[in-house]
Design a protein around this motif. Structure first.
Motif, PDB file in Angstrom:
ATOM      1  N   LEU A 132       6.028  11.802  14.202  1.00  0.00           N
ATOM      2  CA  LEU A 132       6.990  12.836  13.824  1.00  0.00           C
ATOM      3  C   LEU A 132       6.262  14.007  13.175  1.00  0.00           C
ATOM      4  O   LEU A 132       5.160  13.855  12.661  1.00  0.00           O
ATOM      5  N   SER A 133       6.911  15.161  13.171  1.00  0.00           N
ATOM      6  CA  SER A 133       6.352  16.316  12.472  1.00  0.00           C
ATOM      7  C   SER A 133       6.727  16.229  10.990  1.00  0.00           C
ATOM      8  O   SER A 133       7.645  15.498  10.608  1.00  0.00           O
ATOM      9  N   ARG A 134       6.030  17.007  10.192  1.00  0.00           N
ATOM     10  CA  ARG A 134       6.300  17.058   8.753  1.00  0.00           C
ATOM     11  C   ARG A 134       7.749  17.469   8.481  1.00  0.00           C
ATOM     12  O   ARG A 134       8.440  16.847   7.683  1.00  0.00           O
ATOM     13  N   SER A 135       8.219  18.511   9.164  1.00  0.00           N
ATOM     14  CA  SER A 135       9.584  18.986   8.923  1.00  0.00           C
ATOM     15  C   SER A 135      10.623  17.941   9.350  1.00  0.00           C
ATOM     16  O   SER A 135      11.652  17.791   8.686  1.00  0.00           O
ATOM     17  N   THR A 136      10.351  17.210  10.420  1.00  0.00           N
ATOM     18  CA  THR A 136      11.280  16.164  10.858  1.00  0.00           C
ATOM     19  C   THR A 136      11.343  15.036   9.837  1.00  0.00           C
ATOM     20  O   THR A 136      12.427  14.527   9.534  1.00  0.00           O
ATOM     21  N   ILE A 137      10.214  14.664   9.285  1.00  0.00           N
ATOM     22  CA  ILE A 137      10.188  13.604   8.268  1.00  0.00           C
ATOM     23  C   ILE A 137      11.040  14.011   7.066  1.00  0.00           C
ATOM     24  O   ILE A 137      11.886  13.237   6.614  1.00  0.00           O
ATOM     25  N   TYR A 138      10.845  15.227   6.565  1.00  0.00           N
ATOM     26  CA  TYR A 138      11.604  15.657   5.388  1.00  0.00           C
ATOM     27  C   TYR A 138      13.092  15.836   5.700  1.00  0.00           C
ATOM     28  O   TYR A 138      13.936  15.570   4.855  1.00  0.00           O
ATOM     29  N   ARG A 139      13.427  16.251   6.903  1.00  0.00           N
ATOM     30  CA  ARG A 139      14.837  16.349   7.299  1.00  0.00           C
ATOM     31  C   ARG A 139      15.470  14.955   7.351  1.00  0.00           C
ATOM     32  O   ARG A 139      16.577  14.745   6.868  1.00  0.00           O
TER      33      ARG A 139
ATOM     34  N   ARG B  44       0.840  -1.201   0.000  1.00  0.00           N
ATOM     35  CA  ARG B  44       0.000   0.000   0.000  1.00  0.00           C
ATOM     36  C   ARG B  44       0.872   1.247   0.000  1.00  0.00           C
ATOM     37  O   ARG B  44       2.009   1.225   0.445  1.00  0.00           O
ATOM     38  N   ILE B  45       0.305   2.329  -0.483  1.00  0.00           N
ATOM     39  CA  ILE B  45       0.962   3.631  -0.447  1.00  0.00           C
ATOM     40  C   ILE B  45       0.246   4.455   0.613  1.00  0.00           C
ATOM     41  O   ILE B  45      -0.979   4.562   0.601  1.00  0.00           O
ATOM     42  N   VAL B  46       1.018   4.996   1.558  1.00  0.00           N
ATOM     43  CA  VAL B  46       0.423   5.837   2.593  1.00  0.00           C
ATOM     44  C   VAL B  46       0.795   7.288   2.321  1.00  0.00           C
ATOM     45  O   VAL B  46       1.888   7.588   1.848  1.00  0.00           O
ATOM     46  N   ARG B  47      -0.141   8.168   2.618  1.00  0.00           N
ATOM     47  CA  ARG B  47       0.064   9.594   2.396  1.00  0.00           C
ATOM     48  C   ARG B  47       0.603  10.250   3.663  1.00  0.00           C
ATOM     49  O   ARG B  47       0.688   9.636   4.724  1.00  0.00           O
ATOM     50  N   LEU B  48       0.947  11.510   3.577  1.00  0.00           N
ATOM     51  CA  LEU B  48       1.612  12.231   4.655  1.00  0.00           C
ATOM     52  C   LEU B  48       0.811  12.237   5.957  1.00  0.00           C
ATOM     53  O   LEU B  48       1.368  12.001   7.027  1.00  0.00           O
ATOM     54  N   ASN B  49      -0.491  12.491   5.894  1.00  0.00           N
ATOM     55  CA  ASN B  49      -1.284  12.532   7.129  1.00  0.00           C
ATOM     56  C   ASN B  49      -1.243  11.208   7.873  1.00  0.00           C
ATOM     57  O   ASN B  49      -1.114  11.183   9.097  1.00  0.00           O
ATOM     58  N   THR B  50      -1.325  10.108   7.157  1.00  0.00           N
ATOM     59  CA  THR B  50      -1.226   8.789   7.774  1.00  0.00           C
ATOM     60  C   THR B  50       0.158   8.586   8.359  1.00  0.00           C
ATOM     61  O   THR B  50       0.319   8.045   9.456  1.00  0.00           O
ATOM     62  N   LEU B  51       1.163   9.036   7.640  1.00  0.00           N
ATOM     63  CA  LEU B  51       2.549   8.912   8.079  1.00  0.00           C
ATOM     64  C   LEU B  51       2.784   9.684   9.382  1.00  0.00           C
ATOM     65  O   LEU B  51       3.457   9.190  10.290  1.00  0.00           O
ATOM     66  N   LEU B  52       2.238  10.870   9.482  1.00  0.00           N
ATOM     67  CA  LEU B  52       2.387  11.681  10.693  1.00  0.00           C
ATOM     68  C   LEU B  52       1.790  10.969  11.905  1.00  0.00           C
ATOM     69  O   LEU B  52       2.389  10.947  12.987  1.00  0.00           O
ATOM     70  N   VAL B  53       0.628  10.358  11.722  1.00  0.00           N
ATOM     71  CA  VAL B  53      -0.018   9.631  12.818  1.00  0.00           C
ATOM     72  C   VAL B  53       0.783   8.379  13.189  1.00  0.00           C
ATOM     73  O   VAL B  53       1.014   8.102  14.366  1.00  0.00           O
ATOM     74  N   ARG B  54       1.208   7.617  12.178  1.00  0.00           N
ATOM     75  CA  ARG B  54       1.938   6.367  12.439  1.00  0.00           C
ATOM     76  C   ARG B  54       3.269   6.581  13.129  1.00  0.00           C
ATOM     77  O   ARG B  54       3.684   5.793  13.963  1.00  0.00           O
ATOM     78  N   THR B  55       3.985   7.645  12.757  1.00  0.00           N
ATOM     79  CA  THR B  55       5.337   7.836  13.282  1.00  0.00           C
ATOM     80  C   THR B  55       5.393   8.758  14.493  1.00  0.00           C
ATOM     81  O   THR B  55       6.324   8.661  15.289  1.00  0.00           O
TER      82      THR B  55
END
Length: 71
Positions: A19-26, A6-17
């Motif tokens: 982490l913040s958006r900026s931390t994920i991209y860093r 499956r492909i997960v989008r950013l909002n799902t990723l934020l909940v699962r991890t």
């Protein structure tokens, strides 16, 4: 035959991890988080299997080199 990934989008990723958006991209830039893949011209997501591997062991996660994998 294995189940499709499956492909997960950013909002799902934020909940699962947690982490913040900026931390994920860093972390992506540092090579310590799975990179996103293009879904369409304006959309991207992450392979759920890559995210699951990262969640299982975030400290030692490194990208895997798959034969024929174009990222």
């Amino acid at each position: 035959m294995p189940a499709p990934d499956r492909i997960v989008r950013l909002n799902t990723l934020l909940v699962r991890t947690g982490l913040s958006r900026s931390t994920i991209y860093r972390k992506i830039a540092d090579g310590t988080f799975p990179p996103q893949i293009r879904i369409s011209i304006n959309a991207a997501g992450w392979r759920e299997s890559d995210v699951n591997r990262w969640v299982a062991n975030p400290v030692t996660w490194r990208p895997t080199e798959e034969v024929g994998d174009v990222r």
